[in-house]
Design a protein around this motif. Structure first.
Motif, short mmCIF file in Angstrom:
data_model
loop_
_atom_site.label_atom_id
_atom_site.label_comp_id
_atom_site.label_asym_id
_atom_site.label_seq_id
_atom_site.Cartn_x
_atom_site.Cartn_y
_atom_site.Cartn_z
N UNK A 152 -21.96 -24.70 -15.20
CA UNK A 152 -22.36 -24.99 -16.57
C UNK A 152 -23.60 -25.89 -16.60
N UNK A 153 -23.60 -26.90 -15.75
CA UNK A 153 -24.74 -27.81 -15.70
C UNK A 153 -26.02 -27.10 -15.30
N UNK A 154 -25.93 -26.23 -14.31
CA UNK A 154 -27.10 -25.48 -13.88
C UNK A 154 -27.60 -24.55 -14.97
N UNK A 155 -26.66 -23.87 -15.65
CA UNK A 155 -27.05 -22.94 -16.70
C UNK A 155 -27.77 -23.67 -17.83
N UNK A 156 -27.22 -24.81 -18.24
CA UNK A 156 -27.83 -25.55 -19.34
C UNK A 156 -29.21 -26.06 -18.96
N UNK A 157 -29.35 -26.48 -17.72
CA UNK A 157 -30.65 -26.97 -17.27
C UNK A 157 -31.68 -25.86 -17.32
N UNK A 158 -31.32 -24.69 -16.78
CA UNK A 158 -32.26 -23.57 -16.76
C UNK A 158 -32.55 -23.02 -18.14
N UNK A 159 -31.49 -22.81 -18.94
CA UNK A 159 -31.67 -22.24 -20.27
C UNK A 159 -32.47 -23.17 -21.18
N UNK A 160 -32.17 -24.46 -21.10
CA UNK A 160 -32.89 -25.42 -21.95
C UNK A 160 -34.35 -25.52 -21.59
N UNK A 161 -34.66 -25.33 -20.32
CA UNK A 161 -36.04 -25.44 -19.87
C UNK A 161 -36.88 -24.29 -20.39
N UNK A 162 -36.35 -23.07 -20.34
CA UNK A 162 -37.15 -21.90 -20.70
C UNK A 162 -37.44 -21.81 -22.19
#
Length: 429
Positions: free
Chosen positions: A246-256
């Motif tokens: 979940x942490x990785x997904x949020x980091x990647x999704x929020x960045x793009x």
């Protein structure tokens, strides 16, 4: 010559760069259209897109990342393929990402995400955003020029989501570099698959495992501790692997999403005569402006759905096993819903009803943060300048020939060089 509506969206860079003519051509064939020679439907109608996004019983999000252009790992059989999807779920690209999940699994993880976007957390984030914006924008204006995407947009939104998640300051540059070195989600360049060992998710996973293990062993009064001890709605504590994912997904999704939105918004600023002066004179118009940018050129061009049951949408029978591309761009320019849909109009009625952030259970949880961070940096850019212009030395053709990420999911500039003029009576320091 092949008709525009029948060209392959998932591999044609000219279409991915400027998909709006393509989606208009598809819409001319009907709000739900199956291109000749393709095995998927394109949905460009606003009401039809809403109907599919909201119908989680009939439509699965399992192909959200891989898109409708990729073959299924099985041959659908019958009018209900739920069992087949369950049996083959791990064979889909991104099967373990929350954006691809369905039913109870999605509901439990989505509830955890929502805990990070409560009003008190967003207010604290705004304080960080303001401080960080002042530094970034001040330096850029002092220099008189900037490459917006790599020098401001990407590091800015990466730092904001890192602050939200509580990623230690010393690790943020590592995450930022890993994301910058990877191809965008939905890349059409098959040669840029990257090295799995050094992919951003692999890099970030190592750190998130350490964060969660440390906070569970040594609780502190910080966000990471809250995250490590977060509970599902039923009171159970998630497995560490769920929190890492979940942490990785949020980091990647929020960045793009936010980085691309900022780039697109500034592109409109420099290409629409008088627009930036109007927003400088009345900054209260900036949120309305951003909603129009989201409608016209939101950061997500399409979402994928798989019909898991026979369904009827807009009078069209869609058999179980059908792959569907929901055109976010097409729905947001549907002339049945929006007057003069290809024009940017401030004050457009009910503008917040656009579907740039999706709808239903998969609505982007980070939408409030994205709106806040891009609004704040736009306010800072406009207040700190008298003019923002494209750098014609870097872009001789102006905005007409900018380069875009080669992605069937993300719509965003890969570079935008600007000239920044400080307000009259000031000089760069």
């Amino acid at each position: 010559m092949q008709a525009l509506a029948d060209r392959d969206y998932y591999t044609d860079y000219d279409i991915l760069k400027d998909p709006y003519g393509y989606f208009a051509a598809a819409r001319a064939q009907g709000p739900i259209y199956k291109p000749a020679g393709q095995d998927y439907y394109i949905v460009t109608g606003f009401e039809e897109a809403l109907a599919i996004m909201r119908n989680h019983d009939a439509f699965s999000a399992i192909i959200n990342l891989q898109g409708a252009g990729m073959p299924l790992p099985f041959t659908p059989e019958g009018s209900d393929i739920n069992d087949q999807i369950s049996a083959h779920r791990k064979e889909f690209v991104g099967w373990d990402l929350v954006s691809n999940m369905d039913d109870d699994r999605h509901t439990k993880l989505r509830a955890l995400i929502n805990t990070l976007f409560v009003p008190s957390r967003l207010k604290a984030s705004e304080e960080f955003i303001n401080r960080y914006c002042d530094d970034m924008v001040g330096k850029a204006v002092a220099d008189g020029k900037v490459e917006l995407i790599k020098e401001i947009a990407t590091p800015f939104v990466t730092m904001v989501v890192a602050d939200l998640l509580g990623v230690p300051m010393e690790d943020r540059k590592i995450f930022m570099d890993a994301i910058a070195a990877a191809p965008p989600p939905g890349s059409i360049d098959g040669k840029k698959t990257g090295d799995p060992e050094h992919s951003p998710f692999t890099v970030m996973a190592k750190y998130f495992w350490e964060y969660i293990a440390d906070r569970r062993a040594n609780p502190q009064k910080d966000i990471l501790t809250e995250f490590a001890f977060a509970k599902y709605n039923d009171g159970s504590i998630p497995e560490p692997s769920d929190l890492v994912q979940l942490g990785m997904f949020m980091f990647g999704a929020g960045q793009d999403t936010s980085a691309k939105l900022l780039g697109t918004a500034v592109k409109f600023l420099i290409s629409q005569p008088g627009l930036q002066d109007r927003l400088r004179a009345d900054p209260k118009l900036i949120p309305d402006f951003l909603e129009e940018v989201l409608r016209l050129e939101g950061s997500t061009k399409q979402e994928g759905r798989l019909a898991r049951k026979d369904a009827v949408v807009g009078g069209i029978h869609i058999p179980a096993g059908s792959k569907i591309m929901i055109s976010i761009s097409g729905a947001n320019r549907d002339p049945r819903r929006w007057e003069s849909p290809d024009e940017l109009k401030l004050g457009r009625p009910k503008i917040a009803e656009h579907v740039a952030f999706g709808r239903g259970k998969h609505t982007c949880a980070g939408a409030p943060l994205a709106r806040a961070e891009v609004r704040i940096i736009m306010e800072k850019l406009l207040a700190s300048t008298s003019r923002i212009d494209i750098d014609l030395e870097q872009h001789p053709d102006g905005v007409a020939n900018l380069t875009y990420e080669q992605s069937y999911i993300i719509h965003g500039l890969s570079a935008l060089h600007l000239k920044l003029t400080p307000p009259t009576g000031t000089s760069p320091s």
